[in-house]
Design an enzyme around this catalytic site. Structure first.
Site, PDB file in Angstrom:
ATOM      1  N   GLU A  23       0.801  -1.173  -0.061  1.00  0.00           N
ATOM      2  CA  GLU A  23      -0.115  -0.144   0.091  1.00  0.00           C
ATOM      3  C   GLU A  23       0.841   1.236  -0.041  1.00  0.00           C
ATOM      4  OE1 GLU A  23      -3.087  -0.075   3.006  1.00  0.00           O
ATOM      5  OE2 GLU A  23      -4.077   1.842   2.382  1.00  0.00           O
TER       6      GLU A  23
ATOM      7  N   HIS B 269       8.754 -26.521   1.032  1.00  0.00           N
ATOM      8  CA  HIS B 269       8.597 -27.669   0.192  1.00  0.00           C
ATOM      9  C   HIS B 269       7.855 -27.391  -1.122  1.00  0.00           C
ATOM     10  CE1 HIS B 269       9.847 -31.025   2.691  1.00  0.00           C
ATOM     11  NE2 HIS B 269      10.096 -30.108   3.584  1.00  0.00           N
TER      12      HIS B 269
ATOM     13  N   LYS C 237     -13.846   1.969  -3.305  1.00  0.00           N
ATOM     14  CA  LYS C 237     -14.570   2.090  -2.179  1.00  0.00           C
ATOM     15  C   LYS C 237     -15.960   3.093  -2.730  1.00  0.00           C
ATOM     16  CE  LYS C 237     -11.165   2.395   1.327  1.00  0.00           C
ATOM     17  NZ  LYS C 237     -10.445   3.329   2.491  1.00  0.00           N
TER      18      LYS C 237
END
Lengths: 431, 431
Positions: free
Chosen positions: A272, A293, A404
């Site tokens: 951000e 792994h 938003k």
């Protein structure tokens, strides 16, 4: 705490930092440090974050949480920076991290299940929103309150609010007489872990929050103008230079389960803050030894576009591996589990330059409040330095605002510029 | 299940796939599909993974777990592919996912704390290691056994073993008369979720494992030679082409808490299978809506080197947001929490092409056994296709072996080629 940049040098890794370039880089660090120091001195927006260790008052936090100090659980209702810092600290330090439950998503299935499983009468509520209007946080808080009411539990006795000076959440807290704590001025959410925003849940769960703040303060006091004396800057400067040399990805890989959330916290802090103007490394969270792994295959043999950041505590508790009384497993006889994970750490770190890939190591003395405070502050300082070196606006986040606005208009059923884009989204379905 | 590649086309995104290139790409998919079909027909190593839905016998799994069917908890002792598939399925589908505890790391603090918190007499043990010699798994199993013995609990009554035909774990299981299940032949660990390796813990916790296998079988039956008819191939082909066009990073972002482990599972599947010969997208795990508040800044405004893979269920449970009786929050009145997360999803997907960045969507009808089986199989098929298109050895993982040899030599105190590299690791410490 120390940082080891040896495996990030061009003599052993590509991308790598030429040792002869460190002096140039250090000149740039000195300039950036001056800018940072000036910003801190003036409590400028964003730079003020690096003053939190001296501004945060653990006593005020303890006072505010005193009414809920006996709670068995604490739910944090917040999102992004309002939740992840607290999660990181309780994961690292709470005796029982699972006593901190985070509602940082608006998934109805998850919210409903979480609330149905908790003993609400013994569960404190920690609500955090700077603006007091964050859609996810307020929606969840309304759902949580209703669940308490339905269970016949007085939520007003169990709630602590951290919010700004004004806004609906502040008004509501005042109307109900809830204990409140301020969000610090000039500090973006993602830089607020070392304030009430990050410290309320740990305080409720008995973490030594004074120790966390003291650890951060020690690093703050030691920030100097040279990367050669300042581990946080050594980290930030080398990560920055590696990005310029082609390391588009930064995999953050702690070797401690309790630091898994820390890797996530670093990822959001860096993404951000630094993902701007076409720049910014992509932070990837990983966990050692588990991810060896799988991810390691890509890190060693995939594109030469990564640096791996290793993090570990210098000490671990003893836990001897019992003998298997089997020849094929005799190499584990007498070995401690901590020796095994540290051997994996050593092997994995070395395996990167062995494949001509860079690595940086961060080590704290131990996983205690001091060490965690050091780590959080160091990564924040590194992030601010990286922003200066890249020349971006570290403390804003313009690209998240579009979504938003679109979300708000969509739930209101309004038509806006954004909802038109959503409606006209191109589609090519295969089913 | 469907896949929407509309937002990944070059008409709206850069990197993007030219619509005119889809036919060429489809020719390559057809060839790859022929290779995959031939590999499946011959049960060739790796390709055999895609036959699991017809080979796996849920009845045999139910029989093996019958002695522990009443357990309150199940601990999986395994690492990598031996743990993450099971974790993914229980996270997605178990009524109470926290009843599945995974020891897939050798962190002594975590192992000790986990064992001290569990009611061992009511906790089943699920041990998984193909070779029966995996250091982390065997070490943890020895520690777990000792903890049960110390607590006076007969672990032999509570243990189910999944392992190969030979090796120390098989010998031990036979000596103690433990119920055992085979790891499937020709299937690398990371492709084994749809076998006993991934299905024992869900079966113990009451998940409809038959439904999971049936969902996978439905996708397996529908694999056809064209990306235009096969969602799994549409996903894999477009992700592959985007990588060639510059999308070095693939962020996998489900909008459902229960699919957070799925994103992690995809990340290890892709990283380990495709990170080879200098190629391979870097998979990044994210979670919507939570990570919108941070990662999205980077995805929209950072380097144009990413594709975001969105995943969601088409249905969610109802959970109305109670009214706040506050003007600033009135836009939430009458809205359901599921509507809010879906609005965030729509907004975020659209926000990427709005910033000229690509996205791909995957949707399952609902988060149920069928849907999860579809999703797991589709991503495995996509991964195999991507390996074919990239021309890499999808089913091997040579770059992780170096570290395993080094670790083993280090704990034994031996000097080898690898330990010399570890000892001579370059160091440049800043403290």
């Amino acid at each position: 705490m120390y940082v080891d940049i040896g495996a990030a040098l061009a003599s052993v890794a590509d991308p790598g930092v030429e040792e002869s370039r460190l002096d140039d880089l250090d000149d740039r660090v000195r300039d950036a440090h001056e800018r940072i120091a000036a910003g801190r001195a003036d409590d400028e927006f964003g730079y003020a974050s690096l003053n939190l260790p001296e501004r945060t008052d653990p006593g005020a936090i303890r006072d505010a949480v005193e009414p809920v100090a006996d709670a068995e659980y604490v739910i944090t209702v917040g999102i992004g920076g309002s939740a992840l810092g607290a999660r990181t600290i309780t994961s690292a330090l709470a005796e029982a991290p699972e006593r901190h439950v985070v509602l940082d998503n608006v998934d109805p299935e998850h919210v409903e299940r979480t609330l149905s499983e908790l003993p609400l009468s013994e569960t404190a509520i920690n609500v955090v929103s700077r603006s007091g209007t964050t859609a996810e946080t307020l929606a969840n808080f309304l759902v949580v309150r209703a669940a308490y009411e339905e269970a016949g539990v007085d939520w007003t006795e169990l709630t602590v609010v951290t919010t700004g000076e004004a806004g609906p959440l502040r008004e509501l807290a005042d109307a109900e007489g809830l204990p409140t704590l301020p969000v610090p001025e000039g500090v973006p959410g993602r830089f607020s872990a070392l304030s009430a925003v990050g410290l309320v849940p740990p305080a409720i769960l008995g973490v030594d929050v004074e120790g966390v703040v003291a650890g951060a303060a020690a690093v703050a006091d030691d920030l100097g103008p040279s990367l050669q004396d300042t581990p946080a800057y050594a980290y930030g400067a080398v990560a920055h230079q590696l990005e310029r040399e082609g390391a588009a990805v930064n995999a953050v890989m702690p070797y401690a389960e309790r630091l898994e959330s820390f890797a996530e916290w670093v990822a959001q802090l860096f993404a951000e803050s630094l993902g701007k103007d076409g720049h910014g490394q992509t932070p990837v969270r990983a966990l050692g030894a588990t991810d060896q792994h799988s991810q390691l295959q890509l890190y060693r043999a995939g594109p030469a576009d990564k640096v791996v950041t290793f993090v570990r505590p210098g000490e671990r508790p003893d836990l001897p591996i019992p003998s298997a009384s089997h020849e094929a497993l005799s190499y584990l006889d007498g070995v401690d589990l901590g020796e095994l994970i540290d051997a994996e750490y050593e092997a994995t770190v070395a395996s990167l330059p062995a494949a001509d890939r860079p690595a940086i190591e961060l080590e704290i003395d131990r996983l205690d409040p001091q060490g965690v405070g050091e780590l959080l502050y160091a990564m924040e300082a590194a992030c601010v330095l990286m922003g200066e070196l890249a020349g971006v606006e570290t403390f804003t986040q313009p690209a998240v605002e579009w979504g938003k606005r679109a979300t708000r208009a969509l739930v209101q059923g309004e038509t806006t510029e954004e909802t038109r884009v959503v409606d006209e989204r191109p589609s090519h379905v295969v089913d």
